[in-house]
Every structure is written in structure tokens, then in C-alpha cells.
Design an enzyme around this catalytic site. Structure first.
Site, PDB file in Angstrom:
ATOM      1  CD1 TRP A 121      -6.647  23.899  17.505  1.00  0.00           C
ATOM      2  CD2 TRP A 121      -6.341  24.693  19.577  1.00  0.00           C
ATOM      3  NE1 TRP A 121      -5.320  23.752  17.820  1.00  0.00           N
ATOM      4  CE2 TRP A 121      -5.105  24.222  19.087  1.00  0.00           C
ATOM      5  CE3 TRP A 121      -6.399  25.239  20.863  1.00  0.00           C
ATOM      6  CZ2 TRP A 121      -3.932  24.288  19.839  1.00  0.00           C
ATOM      7  CZ3 TRP A 121      -5.242  25.304  21.621  1.00  0.00           C
ATOM      8  CH2 TRP A 121      -4.022  24.832  21.106  1.00  0.00           C
ATOM      9  CG  HIS A 122      -8.540  25.444  23.866  1.00  0.00           C
ATOM     10  ND1 HIS A 122      -8.815  26.553  23.099  1.00  0.00           N
ATOM     11  CD2 HIS A 122      -7.378  25.725  24.522  1.00  0.00           C
ATOM     12  CE1 HIS A 122      -7.872  27.462  23.293  1.00  0.00           C
ATOM     13  NE2 HIS A 122      -6.998  26.988  24.138  1.00  0.00           N
ATOM     14  N   GLY A 123     -10.609  21.366  22.659  1.00  0.00           N
ATOM     15  CA  GLY A 123     -11.055  20.035  23.040  1.00  0.00           C
ATOM     16  C   GLY A 123     -12.405  19.674  22.466  1.00  0.00           C
TER      17      GLY A 123
END
Length: 490
Positions: A325-327
Site C-alpha cells: 500500500w505504501h508504494g
């Protein structure tokens, strides 16, 4: 338009504040609509081309939510979730997938898939997760209010829109429906100014200068680098504190701005670097995301209800997806894997009888040191841009590249002074270990308010406001060319 910019502090925010309460005296719905429009303008300031996408997402999800609330059909919920995840995946992961396909299959240059010409809409992860939570709550019958203006404001509300926290309708929509929200509350305004200024100071006076040191270190690392023990720890600690004060500072600013409008945002940080275990860390760090992953991923997967092995599998899946989700980078997946493994080990340790004697208070400093060290090690995975940087940095952290030149080497950009970094790291350590989180400031203020009870309330309020205003001016004057917000990219 950043929270620490002149145009935001001295144009956008004062105008929106005054107009909102001027309209709110006569018409609550119109005031909520104005705040929603102002939030769209704030979002469009970064990239006007993303506003139609945001509005389309809001409208479609609102209509799907109404249908789900009425029919309670799981198939509609599944369609709605697929829509949101497909939208997020297209913009955030399409080129990542194309790059990996080309890499794995060694596609010839003439047959290689061409990356898509798309830009990542700012804040898409946050407003997508916010709406996914809304849809699931509709299915579970938790949604009571269905006013479209309030829903539009709930999603677009500018203090949280760009970088969170992730909101739930039950936290926000009832506040938009209250009469007192549309009338000035001087206690909340005073508290909002204090919390905002705290966040501004964290961001500008600590996170920004630390970020220059962190970037100088990490950007210099290649597969052939042999950073010393001292330099590696200085660079890693610089980033460890940068990401905390950057994100915590932004969250404090968001909470403070929201309090000016009489709205309370959920707590997102609770002194996470004071944690004495990885489990405790995740109960304190980015609380809104941790809660979302727990409620809408870990528990639906079965949580801890199907045995120990299944629990650890569910933890790993949750943290892997949380990392992704963060990248769109495998380093984030590896970071999620590391935390999933550490959480599993932590739970396994707690279940052992041998762990009971170690729960004594005098063992806490020892477990704090272990926990903080592990957090530093995992932040390396979060910060590096490719796998080739990992081994040299870990070798440096473990002292495998040598201790001999610790006092003689500096290794950072020539304009960055060693004394400033030492001071910043010392101040950061004192704040994170001894300081109170922003949501506990009210208790401190109440105490001091009683101590100086002879001074009239209005005089204290005016004195506080003027002092904070002057300090804010000082802070924003310290903003240089280096002024990133790390979580804008997520």
C-alpha cells in the site's frame, strides 16, 4: 499548497475559516457545502486534472453505498470493492506490474510493454481506503446518515485528504450534523493553534533538516559502498527520526487545523518510539491505517480464530499488503514482510511461559532498546530505492565495514555540519522518549491554566495566540528549498 506555506496560512485558511462560520450561522448545509468546495479547491491546487477523478470516485461510491445499505447484497459490495481496488491499482501499480513483466520475461526491446503515461493522483490511497471503509460499514448496517453534502465533505475534508488519517464515517459525519460545529468554539481554536504549531515545528525545525542528512547518506549508497559503522547509524537514525517528525508533524497540523473548524480528527500517533515491542509499536504508529488493516483485512481473513499457524499467515498477508500500500516497489513489500515476521515472533514470544518473568518493569529499557533497534533496521528497507543498497547498509549497521575511521570520517554532503546532526538527533531522542503526544497536551494546558488562574481567560487566549503566531512566522521563515512531505507519495 502546503500547510506550511504563506498562501495557505495567510490566504486560504483565514478566508475559508471566516466564510465557513459566517455561512454556518444561517445555514449549516450551505456551510458544509462551502467547506467541501473549499476542500476540492485545496486538492485541485496540487493537480487540477485529478479533481474529476476524485469527484467521480465520490459520486460512484456514494451511490453504491446507498444501494448496499438498502439491499445488503454481498455481490454489490464485492463489485464496489473491486471498483475501488481497480482504480487504486491502475494508477498506483500498473507501471509497476508492466516493469516486472518486462523484467521477469526478459521481453525483447521491440516487444516490451510500454509504461503507461499516467500520473499518481495525490492522496489516492487515503481517499480510496476511506471510501472502502464506508462501503463495508454500509454493508454491516453501521451507516446512519446519508446526506451527500456531508459525505462529500467527509471524503474531501482538506485537513486529512492528502495524507490522512484514514477516516470512518462514524467518526466524522455525526460531527458535521451537530449544530455546535458551525459556531466558534474558542477552547478548540486555542487547542487547534497549539497542536498546529507543534506539528509545524516538528516538520520544519526537525524533519526537514534531518531529511537532508538522510538523503545525503542513502542517495550515496551503491552496491559497492562500504559505509562505516558511525556513518550508517547516523544516516539511519536521521531517517528514523525524519519519517516520524514529518508524518507526525503533518498529522498534528491536520488535527490542529480541524480543531479550528470544531472538528476532531482521530489520534494517529501515540508516542510510537516509546514502544517496548513491535506489537505495541503498531498500536501506536499510524493508528488509523493499523486499525483499517486490522478491521478490514486481518479480521476478515480470520484473525486469530483459526489456530496459531493461520494467525501468523494472516499477519503476514496483512503486513505484506500494508507494505505494498505504501508504494509500488518491492522494497516496501520486503518492509511489510519484515514487520509481519517480527509481529509473528513477538506473538509467539508472548505465548511462551518463559516470557512471564520478563514482563517486570525493570526489563522495559532493555526491550525498548531491542524494539527501537529493530525499527531502525526495518526503516532501511522502507527508505532504500533498490535491493542493491540493502546489504552495504546492513553491513555498516553491524560494523562489518569497520570501526577504525569512526571519528575521522564524515561522509555526508560537505555543506552538512556534524554538530547540527548530533544536536538534532539528541533533541529528537529526548522528544520521542520523554515528550507527550499531542493529544495529551490538553492535560498539560489544563494544569498550567489552573496555575495561572488569576490571569483572565481572554488575556491568556490572546497572549497564547500572539505567541503562537510569532512562532509560526519564525518556523515558516526557516523553510528552505528542501521541504518534502514523505507521505504525499503514498
Amino acid at each position: 499548497m502546503l500547510f506550511n506555506s504563506y498562501e495557505f496560512l495567510f490566504a486560504y485558511l483565514p478566508i475559508v475559516f471566516m466564510v465557513f462560520f459566517a455561512i454556518g450561522r444561517k445555514n449549516h448545509s450551505l456551510a458544509a457545502g462551502f467547506l467541501g468546495l473549499a476542500s476540492l479547491i485545496f486538492y485541485g491546487w496540487f493537480n487540477p486534472h485529478s479533481v474529476p477523478l476524485l469527484l467521480a470516485s465520490i459520486t460512484i461510491n456514494y451511490l453504491l453505498g446507498l444501494r448496499i445499505s438498502k439491499d445488503k447484497q454481498k455481490s454489490i459490495l464485492v463489485i464496489a470493492l473491486i471498483f475501488n481496488l481497480a482504480l487504486l491499482s491502475f494508477f498506483k501499480y500498473a507501471n509497476f506490474l508492466i516493469g516486472n513483466i518486462n523484467e521477469v520475461f526478459g521481453t525483447a526491446e521491440q516487444l516490451a510493454l510500454t509504461p503507461l503515461d499516467i500520473a499518481l493522483p495525490i492522496g489516492i490511497s487515503f481517499f480510496t481506503f476511506t471510501q472502502i471503509a464506508f462501503l463495508v460499514d454500509c454493508y454491516q448496517g453501521k451507516v446512519r446518515e446519508r446526506n451527500f453534502i456531508h459525505y462529500l465533505l467527509f471524503v474531501t475534508y482538506f485537513p486529512h485528504l492528502i495524507a490522512g488519517p484514514v477516516l470512518h464515517h462514524a467518526q466524522m459525519m455525526p460531527q458535521f450534523a451537530k449544530d455546535e460545529t458551525y459556531h466558534l468554539n474558542y477552547d478548540k481554536i486555542a487547542m487547534g493553534l497549539i497542536v498546529f504549531t507543534m506539528g509545524l515545528a516538528k516538520k520544519i525545525l526537525i524533519a526537514n533538516p534531518l531529511g537532508e542528512y538522510a538523503d545525503s547518506f542513502f542517495n550515496s549508497i551503491t552496491a559497492l559502498s562500504t559505509p562505516s559503522f558511525a556513518n550508517t547509524w547516523l544516516g539511519t537514525l536521521a531517517y528514523t527520526f525524519q519519517i516520524y517528525f514529518d508524518f507526525s508533524g503533518y498529522t498534528d497540523m491536520a488535527i490542529g487545523i480541524s480543531l479550528l473548524f470544531g472538528i476532531t480528527l482521530p489520534i494517529n500517533f501515540n508516542a510510537p518510539y516509546q514502544a517496548t515491542s513491535i506489537i505495541e509499536f503498531w498500536r501506536r504508529w499510524h493508528i488509523s491505517l493499523s486499525t483499517f488493516l486490522r478491521d478490514y483485512l486481518y479480521i476478515p481473513l480470520g484473525g486469530n480464530k483459526h489456530g496459531t499457524s493461520r494467525r501468523y499467515i494472516n499477519l503476514m498477508i496483512t503486513m505484506l499488503l500494508g507494505g505494498l500500500w505504501h508504494g509500488a516497489n518491492w522494497t516496501f513489500v520486503l518492509w511489510g514482510f519484515a514487520h509481519g515476521a517480527l509481529l509473528s515472533i513477538n506473538h509467539a514470544w508472548q505465548n511462551l511461559a518463559i516470557s512471564e518473568p520478563f514482563k517486570k518493569t525493570y526489563f522495559k529499557p532493555f526491550f525498548w532498546l531491542i524494539t527501537f533497534t529493530l525499527i531502525c533496521f526495518t526503516w532501511v528497507l522502507f527508505r532504500v530505492e533498490n535491493f542493491s543498497q540493502i546489504a552495504p547498509i546492513y553491513q555498516g549497521l553491524l560494523g562489518l565495514n569497520g570501526f577504525i575511521h569512526i571519528k575521522l570520517e564524515w561522509g555526508f554532503a560537505h555543506h552538512l555540519k556534524a554538530s547540527q546532526l548530533y544536536n538534532l538527533l539528541g533533541i529528537s531522542l529526548l522528544i520521542i522518549y520523554l515528550g507527550k503526544p499531542s493529544h495529551q497536551i490538553k492535560e498539560v494546558l489544563t494544569y498550567w491554566n489552573q496555575k495561572i488562574s488569576l490571569i483572565p481567560f481572554k488575556l491568556k487566549l490572546y497572549g497564547l495566540s500572539i505567541s503562537l503566531f510569532l512562532f509560526m512566522i519564525y518556523c515558516i521563515n526557516q523553510v528552505g528549498s528542501y521541504n518534502p512531505f514523505l507521505y504525499f507519495q503514498f
